[in-house]
Design a protein around this motif. Structure first.
Motif, PDB file in Angstrom:
ATOM      1  N   PRO A 110       0.797  -1.227   0.000  1.00  0.00           N
ATOM      2  CA  PRO A 110       0.000   0.000   0.000  1.00  0.00           C
ATOM      3  C   PRO A 110       0.834   1.283   0.000  1.00  0.00           C
ATOM      4  O   PRO A 110       0.301   2.358  -0.186  1.00  0.00           O
ATOM      5  N   HIS A 111       2.133   1.194   0.244  1.00  0.00           N
ATOM      6  CA  HIS A 111       3.021   2.357   0.306  1.00  0.00           C
ATOM      7  C   HIS A 111       2.551   3.381   1.335  1.00  0.00           C
ATOM      8  O   HIS A 111       2.633   4.593   1.104  1.00  0.00           O
ATOM      9  N   ASN A 112       2.085   2.899   2.468  1.00  0.00           N
ATOM     10  CA  ASN A 112       1.696   3.732   3.606  1.00  0.00           C
ATOM     11  C   ASN A 112       1.636   2.798   4.810  1.00  0.00           C
ATOM     12  O   ASN A 112       0.896   1.805   4.783  1.00  0.00           O
ATOM     13  N   ILE A 113       2.365   3.105   5.865  1.00  0.00           N
ATOM     14  CA  ILE A 113       2.449   2.197   7.012  1.00  0.00           C
ATOM     15  C   ILE A 113       1.107   2.037   7.720  1.00  0.00           C
ATOM     16  O   ILE A 113       0.789   0.946   8.204  1.00  0.00           O
ATOM     17  N   LEU A 114       0.312   3.078   7.775  1.00  0.00           N
ATOM     18  CA  LEU A 114      -0.982   2.979   8.456  1.00  0.00           C
ATOM     19  C   LEU A 114      -1.903   2.016   7.713  1.00  0.00           C
ATOM     20  O   LEU A 114      -2.566   1.164   8.331  1.00  0.00           O
ATOM     21  N   LEU A 115      -1.930   2.129   6.397  1.00  0.00           N
ATOM     22  CA  LEU A 115      -2.734   1.202   5.603  1.00  0.00           C
ATOM     23  C   LEU A 115      -2.154  -0.208   5.673  1.00  0.00           C
ATOM     24  O   LEU A 115      -2.897  -1.191   5.699  1.00  0.00           O
ATOM     25  N   ALA A 116      -0.832  -0.313   5.697  1.00  0.00           N
ATOM     26  CA  ALA A 116      -0.196  -1.631   5.798  1.00  0.00           C
ATOM     27  C   ALA A 116      -0.594  -2.324   7.093  1.00  0.00           C
ATOM     28  O   ALA A 116      -0.899  -3.518   7.099  1.00  0.00           O
ATOM     29  N   MET A 117      -0.603  -1.598   8.191  1.00  0.00           N
ATOM     30  CA  MET A 117      -0.988  -2.201   9.475  1.00  0.00           C
ATOM     31  C   MET A 117      -2.440  -2.675   9.433  1.00  0.00           C
ATOM     32  O   MET A 117      -2.769  -3.723   9.994  1.00  0.00           O
ATOM     33  N   LEU A 118      -3.302  -1.915   8.784  1.00  0.00           N
ATOM     34  CA  LEU A 118      -4.699  -2.332   8.653  1.00  0.00           C
ATOM     35  C   LEU A 118      -4.821  -3.577   7.778  1.00  0.00           C
ATOM     36  O   LEU A 118      -5.659  -4.439   8.030  1.00  0.00           O
ATOM     37  N   ILE A 119      -3.979  -3.689   6.757  1.00  0.00           N
ATOM     38  CA  ILE A 119      -3.989  -4.890   5.919  1.00  0.00           C
ATOM     39  C   ILE A 119      -3.441  -6.076   6.696  1.00  0.00           C
ATOM     40  O   ILE A 119      -4.000  -7.160   6.676  1.00  0.00           O
ATOM     41  N   TYR A 120      -2.326  -5.893   7.383  1.00  0.00           N
ATOM     42  CA  TYR A 120      -1.685  -7.002   8.102  1.00  0.00           C
ATOM     43  C   TYR A 120      -2.584  -7.587   9.187  1.00  0.00           C
ATOM     44  O   TYR A 120      -2.723  -8.789   9.284  1.00  0.00           O
ATOM     45  N   GLY A 121      -3.154  -6.719  10.020  1.00  0.00           N
ATOM     46  CA  GLY A 121      -3.896  -7.248  11.154  1.00  0.00           C
ATOM     47  C   GLY A 121      -5.150  -6.487  11.510  1.00  0.00           C
ATOM     48  O   GLY A 121      -5.654  -6.599  12.624  1.00  0.00           O
TER      49      GLY A 121
END
Length: 137
Positions: free
Chosen positions: A52-63
């Motif tokens: 996603p090239h955004n850590i906040l969105l990545a965290m939502l995707i991961y968990g």
């Protein structure tokens, strides 16, 4: 050489990746999808790039929301813990963490790098205490 003419208002297609990430997050908002691989990203999200090239969105995707809340808690706690010490190295850790967070609005770095900063911030008060008062140990 770096070609600045290829940049556009989408931040090099990042807005498309963010939109794609938000669409997939809605499908599993609480638990996320685990740690996806390249094939998952290409199947479920935009094909402009991997992730996603955004850590906040990545965290939502991961968990999902669970991981997002844990990430925010660890980030805020790390910043608060290290901000109470006023010396050169505490300022370096604090500044490094803040810069890393700003950079991750457009990119996602490996989780161990992120947690290295959190761990440094969390345990720096003990190290600082040992260095400034070695006879109290």
């Amino acid at each position: 050489p770096y070609n600045t003419e290829s940049k556009d208002i989408t931040f090099t297609y990042r807005t498309h990746m963010w939109d794609s990430a938000l669409r997939i997050i809605v499908e599993s908002p609480f638990w996320g999808y685990g740690f996806p691989d390249k094939d998952w990203y290409l199947t479920h999200m935009s094909s402009f790039a991997i992730g996603p090239h955004n850590i906040l969105l990545a965290m939502l995707i991961y968990g999902g929301v669970v991981t997002f809340v844990i990430y925010l808690y660890l980030l805020i706690r790390s910043l608060l813990v290290v901000s109470h010490i006023h010396d050169y190295w505490a300022d370096i850790i604090l500044g490094g963490t803040v810069i890393l967070c700003l950079m991750q609005l457009m990119e996602v770095y490996p989780i161990p790098i992120i947690f290295t900063f959190f761990i440094l911030a969390e345990y720096y008060p003990q190290l600082h205490s040992q260095l400034t008062h070695p006879d109290e140990q």
